[in-house]
Design a protein around this motif. Structure first.
Motif, PDB file in Angstrom:
ATOM      1  N   PRO A 105      81.933 -63.823 133.907  1.00  0.00           N
ATOM      2  CA  PRO A 105      81.465 -63.851 132.513  1.00  0.00           C
ATOM      3  C   PRO A 105      80.637 -62.625 132.137  1.00  0.00           C
ATOM      4  CG  PRO A 105      80.060 -65.218 133.881  1.00  0.00           C
ATOM      5  CD  PRO A 105      81.135 -64.687 134.793  1.00  0.00           C
ATOM      6  N   GLU A 106      80.631 -62.315 130.844  1.00  0.00           N
ATOM      7  CA  GLU A 106      79.738 -61.270 130.322  1.00  0.00           C
ATOM      8  C   GLU A 106      78.353 -61.853 130.067  1.00  0.00           C
ATOM      9  OE1 GLU A 106      80.341 -57.970 129.996  1.00  0.00           O
ATOM     10  OE2 GLU A 106      82.194 -58.522 131.036  1.00  0.00           O
ATOM     11  N   VAL A 107      78.340 -63.150 129.682  1.00  0.00           N
ATOM     12  CA  VAL A 107      77.078 -63.848 129.402  1.00  0.00           C
ATOM     13  C   VAL A 107      77.047 -65.138 130.208  1.00  0.00           C
ATOM     14  CG1 VAL A 107      75.616 -64.896 127.617  1.00  0.00           C
ATOM     15  CG2 VAL A 107      77.056 -62.927 127.048  1.00  0.00           C
ATOM     16  N   LEU A 108      76.056 -65.267 131.093  1.00  0.00           N
ATOM     17  CA  LEU A 108      75.918 -66.471 131.907  1.00  0.00           C
ATOM     18  C   LEU A 108      74.700 -67.257 131.424  1.00  0.00           C
ATOM     19  CD1 LEU A 108      76.912 -68.118 134.355  1.00  0.00           C
ATOM     20  CD2 LEU A 108      75.438 -66.719 135.808  1.00  0.00           C
ATOM     21  N   LEU A 109      74.942 -68.491 130.970  1.00  0.00           N
ATOM     22  CA  LEU A 109      73.884 -69.377 130.474  1.00  0.00           C
ATOM     23  C   LEU A 109      73.571 -70.391 131.569  1.00  0.00           C
ATOM     24  CD1 LEU A 109      75.552 -70.024 126.987  1.00  0.00           C
ATOM     25  CD2 LEU A 109      73.810 -68.293 127.501  1.00  0.00           C
ATOM     26  N   ALA A 145      84.498 -70.343 124.075  1.00  0.00           N
ATOM     27  CA  ALA A 145      83.366 -69.600 124.633  1.00  0.00           C
ATOM     28  C   ALA A 145      83.752 -68.921 125.949  1.00  0.00           C
ATOM     29  CB  ALA A 145      82.176 -70.537 124.849  1.00  0.00           C
ATOM     30  N   ILE A 146      84.466 -69.649 126.816  1.00  0.00           N
ATOM     31  CA  ILE A 146      84.908 -69.079 128.100  1.00  0.00           C
ATOM     32  C   ILE A 146      85.827 -67.886 127.847  1.00  0.00           C
ATOM     33  CG2 ILE A 146      86.270 -69.531 130.206  1.00  0.00           C
ATOM     34  CD1 ILE A 146      85.224 -72.494 129.970  1.00  0.00           C
ATOM     35  N   LYS A 147      86.745 -68.048 126.860  1.00  0.00           N
ATOM     36  CA  LYS A 147      87.679 -66.979 126.498  1.00  0.00           C
ATOM     37  C   LYS A 147      86.925 -65.733 126.006  1.00  0.00           C
ATOM     38  CE  LYS A 147      91.908 -66.508 123.759  1.00  0.00           C
ATOM     39  NZ  LYS A 147      92.700 -67.117 122.679  1.00  0.00           N
ATOM     40  N   ASN A 148      85.771 -65.966 125.354  1.00  0.00           N
ATOM     41  CA  ASN A 148      84.971 -64.859 124.824  1.00  0.00           C
ATOM     42  C   ASN A 148      83.998 -64.266 125.843  1.00  0.00           C
ATOM     43  OD1 ASN A 148      86.111 -64.898 122.242  1.00  0.00           O
ATOM     44  ND2 ASN A 148      84.723 -66.508 121.538  1.00  0.00           N
ATOM     45  N   GLY A 149      84.074 -64.749 127.104  1.00  0.00           N
ATOM     46  CA  GLY A 149      83.241 -64.171 128.162  1.00  0.00           C
ATOM     47  C   GLY A 149      81.917 -64.865 128.401  1.00  0.00           C
ATOM     48  N   PHE A 150      81.795 -66.135 127.950  1.00  0.00           N
ATOM     49  CA  PHE A 150      80.567 -66.907 128.171  1.00  0.00           C
ATOM     50  C   PHE A 150      80.804 -67.959 129.260  1.00  0.00           C
ATOM     51  CE2 PHE A 150      80.034 -65.047 124.088  1.00  0.00           C
ATOM     52  CZ  PHE A 150      78.673 -65.000 123.804  1.00  0.00           C
ATOM     53  N   ALA A 151      79.771 -68.304 129.995  1.00  0.00           N
ATOM     54  CA  ALA A 151      79.845 -69.382 130.994  1.00  0.00           C
ATOM     55  C   ALA A 151      78.529 -70.142 130.948  1.00  0.00           C
ATOM     56  CB  ALA A 151      80.073 -68.808 132.386  1.00  0.00           C
ATOM     57  N   MET A 152      78.573 -71.466 131.217  1.00  0.00           N
ATOM     58  CA  MET A 152      77.332 -72.248 131.157  1.00  0.00           C
ATOM     59  C   MET A 152      77.241 -73.264 132.283  1.00  0.00           C
ATOM     60  SD  MET A 152      75.586 -74.472 128.112  1.00  0.00           S
ATOM     61  CE  MET A 152      74.169 -75.521 128.487  1.00  0.00           C
ATOM     62  N   LEU A 153      76.141 -73.192 133.004  1.00  0.00           N
ATOM     63  CA  LEU A 153      75.807 -74.176 134.033  1.00  0.00           C
ATOM     64  C   LEU A 153      74.899 -75.208 133.379  1.00  0.00           C
ATOM     65  CD1 LEU A 153      75.858 -74.480 137.328  1.00  0.00           C
ATOM     66  CD2 LEU A 153      73.500 -73.742 137.113  1.00  0.00           C
ATOM     67  N   THR A 154      75.358 -76.467 133.290  1.00  0.00           N
ATOM     68  CA  THR A 154      74.583 -77.497 132.581  1.00  0.00           C
ATOM     69  C   THR A 154      73.503 -78.106 133.470  1.00  0.00           C
ATOM     70  OG1 THR A 154      76.247 -79.145 133.173  1.00  0.00           O
ATOM     71  CG2 THR A 154      76.472 -78.101 131.022  1.00  0.00           C
ATOM     72  N   GLU A 155      72.526 -78.736 132.823  1.00  0.00           N
ATOM     73  CA  GLU A 155      71.378 -79.308 133.552  1.00  0.00           C
ATOM     74  C   GLU A 155      71.785 -80.517 134.384  1.00  0.00           C
ATOM     75  OE1 GLU A 155      66.998 -81.309 132.627  1.00  0.00           O
ATOM     76  OE2 GLU A 155      68.327 -80.834 130.971  1.00  0.00           O
ATOM     77  N   GLU A 156      72.592 -81.411 133.794  1.00  0.00           N
ATOM     78  CA  GLU A 156      72.956 -82.651 134.484  1.00  0.00           C
ATOM     79  C   GLU A 156      74.311 -82.502 135.140  1.00  0.00           C
ATOM     80  OE1 GLU A 156      71.690 -86.608 133.345  1.00  0.00           O
ATOM     81  OE2 GLU A 156      71.541 -85.801 131.330  1.00  0.00           O
ATOM     82  N   LEU A 207      74.021 -58.636 123.155  1.00  0.00           N
ATOM     83  CA  LEU A 207      74.140 -59.980 122.570  1.00  0.00           C
ATOM     84  C   LEU A 207      73.107 -60.143 121.462  1.00  0.00           C
ATOM     85  CD1 LEU A 207      75.378 -62.934 122.776  1.00  0.00           C
ATOM     86  CD2 LEU A 207      73.400 -63.464 124.220  1.00  0.00           C
ATOM     87  N   GLU A 208      73.595 -60.562 120.285  1.00  0.00           N
ATOM     88  CA  GLU A 208      72.689 -60.795 119.155  1.00  0.00           C
ATOM     89  C   GLU A 208      72.887 -62.220 118.625  1.00  0.00           C
ATOM     90  OE1 GLU A 208      72.614 -57.078 116.415  1.00  0.00           O
ATOM     91  OE2 GLU A 208      74.462 -56.969 117.608  1.00  0.00           O
ATOM     92  N   LEU A 255      78.660 -60.382 120.216  1.00  0.00           N
ATOM     93  CA  LEU A 255      78.704 -59.802 121.548  1.00  0.00           C
ATOM     94  C   LEU A 255      79.340 -58.412 121.435  1.00  0.00           C
ATOM     95  CD1 LEU A 255      78.191 -60.204 124.585  1.00  0.00           C
ATOM     96  CD2 LEU A 255      80.476 -61.175 124.778  1.00  0.00           C
ATOM     97  N   ASP A 256      78.617 -57.410 121.868  1.00  0.00           N
ATOM     98  CA  ASP A 256      79.056 -56.010 121.743  1.00  0.00           C
ATOM     99  C   ASP A 256      79.434 -55.659 120.301  1.00  0.00           C
ATOM    100  OD1 ASP A 256      78.679 -55.488 124.465  1.00  0.00           O
ATOM    101  OD2 ASP A 256      80.641 -56.306 124.970  1.00  0.00           O
ATOM    102  N   GLY A 257      78.611 -56.141 119.355  1.00  0.00           N
ATOM    103  CA  GLY A 257      78.810 -55.810 117.945  1.00  0.00           C
ATOM    104  C   GLY A 257      79.846 -56.636 117.223  1.00  0.00           C
TER     105      GLY A 257
END
Length: 499
Positions: free
Chosen positions: A418-422, A328-339, A260-261, A315-317
């Protein structure tokens, strides 16, 4: 009743469909003391307080305030009789200003007709000055960070001249500096003779601020002891019924090549400015910084739920645009929000619906309908993996404790593979036993070559879980440290770099 006893709750019972939430629980709070209430998620702490505050009706037992039996029908009645509660999940009128939120429903009037705006402003300023809170009473709530909104909620509780104030996880979204300020306020209230009930999972805080500690487990009373006679290990043993030797699982992940860059990330409507970093496969990265440093904004820009002014994500170049959460979900990202209450859970839906909502595609049969069997299977995995306390999958998520809601949301994202978990404050409001399980899940993901980026206000957590820590300050990246070879002092120095 003893003379210095302010509140006495005796043999309180409360049952919900399929679960006995409280089983003959008692609590004694003395005048001018801080009484901590501890237990794992689902132990019944918040339920007990909601019975006191009139949100729930108890099934049996008695509650006495200053020797007089009480049975509040609603929170308004509780507040009017000197019992206030600062909830873990803030429930505020975000489109209104600060002073409206404090005086809503009890505005002072001129000549009995017109709302006296000047008096509201002056009274709000007076309370803020007394508590050392630096917030403009005319500021709109939605424009403020969670920590400031929490201070407004505390000021509201104080404005009722309360005899008892309940703090439910008050420091879960505060920085260390803000925690110190909160403790000053609590000590001031204690000196005035208030009885403070303090619910928290942070043991060091409990031992620092409390006079007495009551511990609950699975809806039952375990023990009440003076805080000075307890150690963290003893509290854990009483809470979980077993000894927990290690706070963090051993690090077994071995980061690989860069996957990831993030280059020159700048937010359109936030302070985020020119942030660049790279992450390797199987690496756990921490994002540290003071409140308002841009930690959350960084995650939101990567996930596409905040508008990006400039910058690229690869992601992966391959460049990924992530213009919104769906992309973002389609691209392999997931995010757990604070609230979790406002941006995480669907309160009126069941645990099953909340669990599978981000991975519905995999449950479609012949592209026509959803497979109940498939959804039940994934939900069972999530409940078992997270050790979520619930009577059944059909239970509405809003009836769960805050920590158990957090587990459901984390399970939801893990099911998207996910490939990237935020993760934004992933263990906020979660007990020590459950924290360990979540750390282990994060580590398992890293062992499978996934990328994890987590924001946390708890420095020991970042040091114990992460490989590297990126420190944010004033919307910029102030520096990077190796988690195995740094100190909390070094991180704090970087966090103050652009303030």
């Amino acid at each position: 009743m003893e003379k210095d006893v302010l509140l006495q709750m005796t043999d309180i019972c409360k049952t919900f469909p399929g679960v006995k939430a409280l089983d003959t629980v008692s609590l004694t709070v003395k005048r001018g003391t801080v009484h901590a209430l501890m237990g794992e998620n689902g132990a019944g702490k918040s339920t007990l307080m909601k019975c006191l505050f009139g949100i729930y009706g108890k099934d049996s037992g008695t509650i006495e305030l200053e020797g007089k039996e009480i049975n509040f029908k609603n929170s308004k009645e509780a507040l009017e009789n000197g019992v206030a509660m600062v909830h873990q999940e803030l429930n505020q009128a975000l489109k209104r200003n600060v002073m409206d939120n404090i005086w809503l429903g009890r505005y002072p009037k001129r000549a009995g007709l017109m709302v006296d705006e000047r008096k509201i402003y002056n009274d709000t300023k007076k309370i803020f000055e007394e508590l050392g809170i630096d917030v403009d009473p005319r500021k709109i709530m939605s424009t403020m960070p969670v920590s400031q909104r929490q201070m407004v909620e505390i000021a509201k509780a104080v404005s009722f001249n309360s005899k008892i104030i309940v703090f439910d996880e008050p420091t879960s979204s505060l920085t260390e500096e803000e925690v110190e300020h909160l403790f000053q306020i609590i000590n001031m209230l204690r000196d005035k003779g208030c009885g403070i009930i303090y619910i928290s999972h942070k043991m060091a805080e409990i031992l620092k601020i409390s006079d007495e500690v009551t511990i609950m487990r699975d809806g039952t009373y375990v023990a009440t002891k003076p805080a000075k006679d307890l150690t963290i290990d003893e509290i854990i043993k009483l809470m979980v019924g077993r000894e927990l030797n290690n706070q963090f699982p051993p690090k077994t992940n071995e980061p690989g090549e860069i996957a990831l860059e993030v280059n020159n990330l700048t937010g359109q409507y936030s302070l985020l400015n020119d942030v660049s970093f790279s992450v390797r496969k199987g690496e756990i990265i921490g994002l540290a910084g003071l409140d308002g440093s841009g930690r959350t904004e960084c995650l939101e820009n990567i996930f596409g739920i905040a508008t990006r002014k400039s910058g690229t994500i690869k992601l992966d170049g391959k460049e990924v645009l992530n213009r919104n959460s769906r992309e973002a979900i389609k691209n392999g990202f997931a995010m757990l929000t604070e609230e979790r209450r406002s941006t995480g859970i669907f309160g009126i839906l069941s645990i099953r619906e909340n669990t599978v909502i981000s991975s519905l595609k995999k449950h479609k049969k012949h592209h026509l309908y959803l497979s109940e069997k498939s959804m039940m299977k994934d939900t069972k995995w999530s409940i078992d993996a997270m050790r979520t306390k619930t009577p059944r999958q059909e239970t509405k998520i809003k009836t769960l404790s805050g920590g158990n809601q957090q587990k459901v949301i984390l399970g939801r994202w893990l099911l998207t593979d996910p490939e990237v978990l935020l993760l934004d404050e992933p263990t906020r409001g979660i007990d020590v036993g459950a924290k360990y399980e979540i750390y282990q899940l994060i580590l398992d993901l890293a062992n499978r070559g996934k990328i994890v980026i987590m924001v946390s206000s708890e420095m020991p957590e970042l040091l114990g879980v992460c490989d590297r820590i990126l420190v944010m300050s004033g919307g910029r990246l102030a520096g990077e440290v190796d988690a195995t070879d740094t100190t909390q002092e070094e991180i704090m120095a970087l966090a103050a770099k652009y303030v």
